[in-house]
Scaffold this active site. Sequence first.
Site, PDB file in Angstrom:
ATOM      1  N   SER A 166       0.846  -1.382  -0.064  1.00  0.00           N
ATOM      2  CA  SER A 166      -0.058  -0.021   0.085  1.00  0.00           C
ATOM      3  C   SER A 166       0.700   1.220   0.051  1.00  0.00           C
ATOM      4  CB  SER A 166      -0.924   0.098   1.077  1.00  0.00           C
ATOM      5  OG  SER A 166      -0.070   0.306   2.358  1.00  0.00           O
ATOM      6  N   GLY A 167       2.163   1.191   0.462  1.00  0.00           N
ATOM      7  CA  GLY A 167       2.946   2.167   0.733  1.00  0.00           C
ATOM      8  C   GLY A 167       3.087   2.725   2.381  1.00  0.00           C
ATOM      9  N   GLY A 168       2.425   1.914   3.013  1.00  0.00           N
ATOM     10  CA  GLY A 168       2.098   2.343   4.337  1.00  0.00           C
ATOM     11  C   GLY A 168       3.358   1.228   5.057  1.00  0.00           C
TER      12      GLY A 168
ATOM     13  N   ASP B 113       3.055  -1.414   7.222  1.00  0.00           N
ATOM     14  CA  ASP B 113       2.861  -2.591   7.619  1.00  0.00           C
ATOM     15  C   ASP B 113       3.242  -3.225   6.376  1.00  0.00           C
ATOM     16  OD1 ASP B 113       2.125  -2.519  10.076  1.00  0.00           O
ATOM     17  OD2 ASP B 113      -0.003  -2.190   9.483  1.00  0.00           O
ATOM     18  N   SER B 114       2.955  -2.937   5.122  1.00  0.00           N
ATOM     19  CA  SER B 114       3.274  -3.710   3.884  1.00  0.00           C
ATOM     20  C   SER B 114       4.792  -3.445   3.643  1.00  0.00           C
ATOM     21  CB  SER B 114       2.181  -3.284   2.804  1.00  0.00           C
ATOM     22  OG  SER B 114       2.478  -1.868   2.675  1.00  0.00           O
TER      23      SER B 114
ATOM     24  N   CYS C  86     -14.125  -6.649   1.386  1.00  0.00           N
ATOM     25  CA  CYS C  86     -12.992  -6.485   0.674  1.00  0.00           C
ATOM     26  C   CYS C  86     -11.951  -7.476   0.391  1.00  0.00           C
ATOM     27  CB  CYS C  86     -12.247  -4.782   0.769  1.00  0.00           C
ATOM     28  SG  CYS C  86     -10.912  -4.372  -0.311  1.00  0.00           S
TER      29      CYS C  86
ATOM     30  N   GLY D  28       0.535  -7.327   4.925  1.00  0.00           N
ATOM     31  CA  GLY D  28       0.950  -6.867   6.223  1.00  0.00           C
ATOM     32  C   GLY D  28      -0.121  -6.948   7.105  1.00  0.00           C
TER      33      GLY D  28
ATOM     34  N   CYS E 181     -10.547   2.872   3.681  1.00  0.00           N
ATOM     35  CA  CYS E 181      -9.788   3.741   2.687  1.00  0.00           C
ATOM     36  C   CYS E 181     -10.439   4.568   1.761  1.00  0.00           C
ATOM     37  CB  CYS E 181      -9.001   2.562   2.278  1.00  0.00           C
ATOM     38  SG  CYS E 181      -9.933   1.481   1.008  1.00  0.00           S
TER      39      CYS E 181
END
Length: 360
Positions: free
Chosen positions: A13-15, A17-18, A93, A117, A191
């Site tokens: 996602s870019g965050g 955790d991932s 989702c 993540g 989100c």
Amino acid sequence: MTSGGADVLVALSGGLDSAAAVLFLREAGYRPRALFLDMLDSEQGRRQAGRTAETLGVELIVEPCADRFRKEVVGHALAEHAAGRTPSPCSRCNPRIKWRLLVEAADRLGIRSVATGHYVRTVERNGHVYFRRGRDTVKDQSYYLWDVPEPLIRRAVLPLGDLTKAEVRRILAEKYGLTELVRRRESMGGCFLEGKRYGDFLKANLPAGTVRPGEAVDLRGVVIGRHEGFPLYTAGQKRGFSLFEPGSGGMAVVSVDAAGNRIVAGPDEALYYRRIILKEWRATCPQELFDHAAELQVAVRGVGRNPEGGCRLTVLDDGRLEVSLLHDRAWALMPGQPTVFYLDDRVVGGGVSDEVKREA
């Protein structure tokens, strides 16, 4: 988590955790590749994922899926709210968008293993593979994964499941020097809200006239106040509506009457239920679910107040599943919410609440 040098496709996602998932998998010997699911057709989201992938030194593939996400998740959530129900967009989702598209992309690339993540683990038992609760009980996300099919779970590698969020932050900062990523503010809530309050999102996206003021009534149907629009309310809510006699505190939303544009308010005692009737239910191993019904932990929310003890399960003539709690009552239920079954810490099944009843 041994790899033998295998490829793995990571949902990025870019965050934080991932990003941690990519780094920890590489450290374990995997060859990670990254997939950004562009669910919002967001230039900002694509840029953030791209910057994170560049920092991590990993190839990034962008999967456009905004139309599918809007139809399968956002459209469904809006329809549920318009019907006076309380949906769980994340639970919808995960099986229909996130995990499904991740596996489909991996198949196109010839990659067997997929990773996210999520703070969750997997375990094999009697020939079946299950999600199980993550070690971090606060961040555990297993509740929202109840409907992910077993064939997808079999392919999952989950490097954060045995860690706490605090440990992940510390490792990224101290070992990898990613202090900027660790300090970055994380998004909260759905989100698709993109920073909006949930109520404002509903007002802006539901059909004109759906969110309009109406009556608040007590359990007898007597008008006791006003509300701002029934889709804005869910069971247990104590704010956002006004009572003609403000001194009668302790009143909370008990249910929503969409057809009458009303909310029903009552004391806390009116919020407890012993029976839940589920639609769209599933079990990894149905025999196990029914054989161990009295030992199940029944979760009606991911974090917060859940009933203790087991239940009795009955398949109704129309195919729905009736859950009768044996030793406790569930608090503040609404149709549309997931009910998830755990055996020890394994997710063994679940369904979507269709009706709730006070007595077993």
